[in-house]
Write an enzyme that holds these catalytic residues in place. Structure first.
Site, PDB file in Angstrom:
ATOM      1  CB  CYS A 187      -1.133  -2.085  -7.721  1.00 38.21           C
ATOM      2  SG  CYS A 187       0.186  -3.012  -8.450  1.00 38.21           S
ATOM      3  CB  VAL A 213       2.861   0.026   4.270  1.00 38.34           C
ATOM      4  CG1 VAL A 213       4.040  -0.798   4.771  1.00 38.34           C
ATOM      5  CG2 VAL A 213       1.649  -0.201   5.166  1.00 38.34           C
ATOM      6  CD  GLU A 265       6.847  -0.754  -8.675  1.00 37.32           C
ATOM      7  OE1 GLU A 265       5.779  -0.138  -8.906  1.00 37.32           O
ATOM      8  OE2 GLU A 265       7.895  -0.555  -9.308  1.00 37.32           O
ATOM      9  CB  SER A 314      -0.914   0.001   1.220  1.00 40.77           C
ATOM     10  OG  SER A 314      -0.129   0.198   2.379  1.00 40.77           O
TER      11      SER A 314
HETATM   12  C1  UN1 Z   1      -0.139  -7.519 -13.362  1.00 39.77           C
HETATM   13  O1  UN1 Z   1      -1.039  -6.707 -13.515  1.00 39.77           O
HETATM   14  O2  UN1 Z   1       0.058  -8.440 -14.158  1.00 39.77           O
HETATM   15  O3  UN1 Z   1       0.465  -5.671  -6.960  1.00 39.77           O
HETATM   16  C2  UN1 Z   1       0.800  -7.461 -12.233  1.00 39.77           C
HETATM   17  C3  UN1 Z   1       0.141  -5.566  -8.135  1.00 39.77           C
HETATM   18  C4  UN1 Z   1       1.248  -5.357  -9.134  1.00 39.77           C
HETATM   19  C5  UN1 Z   1       1.392  -6.495 -10.052  1.00 39.77           C
HETATM   20  C6  UN1 Z   1       0.449  -6.439 -11.201  1.00 39.77           C
HETATM   21  N1  UN1 Z   1       2.488  -5.114  -8.443  1.00 39.77           N
HETATM   22  O4  UN1 Z   1      -1.015  -5.654  -8.476  1.00 39.77           O
END
Ligand code: UN1
Length: 478
Positions: free
Chosen positions: A282, A230, A248, A227
């Protein structure tokens, strides 16, 4: 179905007993496993073990590292149905998608096995006469890896595989909701011949393990996916201690649908991007930005398709949308759906569903008639919820698409080369999808975003070496 006692992996030893239940979100009566929580000593021992193993692993040959990663990849690929079932059972991702993710994890290990053999440096003529300059690539050292529950095997794979490939040792903290996939992965890597201490895994509190990592004086680099809140704390703590960091985090990914889009394709793209994996990505398409001329047709067609999506038990091959991962996430999804209605959106779907087994079932939701300022268009829901924003034309669509603090993935559905080319150049995101869902990425190319979505070097592909290796510049005067 069986229940597994998971254990930490510390210096090659499996340890820990008892702990918290790992519940199947499709059937809360099903106990998948029991996860111990690492004591401060265990966390310390895991970090020390990675430190003790670092020199030997840094000196290992590319062939040794290739063999371990390649063997791990082979075992993962050979066990796709079985590990896919475990993933579906503990996370709630529908079985077909879950098997796809396990396949991706296997392919990631194969790709980074190959990278072990492609490690290279450069030799450059010096500006000084007679001198030569070499640029060598070296491991960073000990890497801390903190992963989320929504891709419980692919994300650990895309962090652990490059860390090991470039000669680093690892302390791995998997998400508390998905200890099973991490358990399988640690076992597979151990069987593949990884020397003791090179990979250490500790289950438990993210804040305790994260703090121990940043304050240890041992961790050289920290890779985090999770998130925004965090992630920001992790990045700040790491920076304060001089630790290289990569985070990320969230997204509020826009999908632009313009008048000249292929309607059926646009609907397919949005159904996949918004609702597959229960929207728990994400990279999910959460803001559908639609120009006037196609708006009504598109919304009608999307609504129809959305209502037909089969929501059910993740282990049932007919299921398209599985349950939400847990009660906390379900509460968050419902909170955002209620807020969207309170702020003036028209909500279709988003209802709690009963199924033969007790689980966190929510029907996919579409919020019509929203404006960019509504909370639903500002904050990440992380659930099967998408909103429609109606705009006059492509220019307004682009402005709205970029009008967010996030910048992970974005997309456009259009048959116009002129518009798609313009969007590729002007979309403020790390990944741009043309006539394809914002989620679902290849495993061998860079992954990451701009603005508040990502911080630090890119993940995946050969670009991952910018994070998992460092350069040494050598001057030789013969
Ligand atoms: C994808 O969409 O194939 O946590 C991967 C997530 C991303 C990974 C998405 N870091 O949703």
């Amino acid at each position: 179905m069986d229940t597994t006692q998971y254990r930490h992996l510390i210096a090659g030893n499996w340890q820990g007993e008892g702990g918290t239940p790992n519940i199947n979100p499709s059937d809360t009566a099903d106990l998948v496993g029991i996860t111990p929580s690492a004591t401060p000593e265990e966390i310390h021992d895991a970090i020390s073990a990675a430190d003790a193993a670092r020199d030997e692993w840094a000196q290992s040959t590319p062939q040794q590292r290739f063999d371990v990663l390649d063997t791990a990849g082979t075992e993962i690929l050979a066990r796709v149905p079985e590990i896919g079932m475990l993933l579906a059972r503990e996370e709630g991702k529908p079985i077909n998608e879950a098997m796809g993710e396990v396949t991706r994890a296997g392919q990631l290990f194969k790709f980074f096995a190959g990278e072990c053999l492609r490690l290279g440096g450069e030799t450059i003529p010096s500006v000084r006469s007679g001198m030569t300059v070499e640029i060598l690539r070296e491991p960073v050292g000990v890497v801390g890896i903190i992963t989320p529950w929504n891709f419980p095997i692919a994300i650990p794979a895309w962090k652990i595989a490059p860390a090991l490939a470039w000669g680093n040792t690892v302390v791995f903290k998997p998400a508390s909701n998905t200890p099973g996939c991490a358990w399988e992965l640690a076992n597979i890597l151990t069987r593949a011949g990884l020397p003791p201490g090179v990979l250490n895994m500790v289950y438990g509190s993210g804040s305790a393990i994260g703090a121990a990592m940043t304050e240890s004086g041992v961790i050289n680099a920290l890779s985090f996916t999770g998130s925004v809140d965090v992630g920001k704390r992790v990045a700040m703590a790491a920076t304060e201690h001089g630790i290289r960091v990569q985070t990320e985090m969230g997204g509020k990914n826009p999908m632009v649908i313009v008048d000249d889009a292929d309607l059926d394709l646009a609907v397919d793209v949005c159904i996949n991007g918004a609702y597959f994996s229960t929207g728990q990505r994400c990279t999910a398409s959460s803001r559908l930005i639609v120009t006037e001329g196609i708006h009504d047709k598109f919304v009608l067609a999307l609504e129809e398709r959305m209502r037909m999506l089969t929501v059910g038990n993740a282990l049932d091959p007919k299921t398209v949308v599985g349950p939400v991962v847990d009660q906390g996430q379900l509460d968050q999804d419902r909170h955002y759906i209620e807020l969207a209605a309170a702020e003036g959106g028209e909500v279709i779907g988003g209802d709690l569903l009963e199924r033969p087994t007790d689980g966190y079932y929510l029907s996919p939701a579409l919020v019509k008639g929203t404006t960019p300022e509504m909370t639903i268009n500002l904050e990440e829901v992380f659930g099967p919820v998408a909103s429609i924003i109606r705009v006059a034309d492509y220019q307004e669509a682009l402005t709205v698409a970029n009008g967010t603090p996030f910048g992970l993935s974005s997309g456009i559905c259009s048959t116009s080369l002129k518009l798609t080319s313009h969007f590729k150049r002007h979309s403020q995101s790390g990944m741009v999808m043309v006539n394809a869902p914002t989620a679902g990425v290849d495993y061998h190319v860079p992954f990451g975003g701009t603005k508040a979505s990502s911080y630090g070097a890119r993940e995946q592909g050969s670009y991952a070496k910018e994070f998992y290796s460092t350069t040494k510049t050598v001057y030789t005067n013969p």
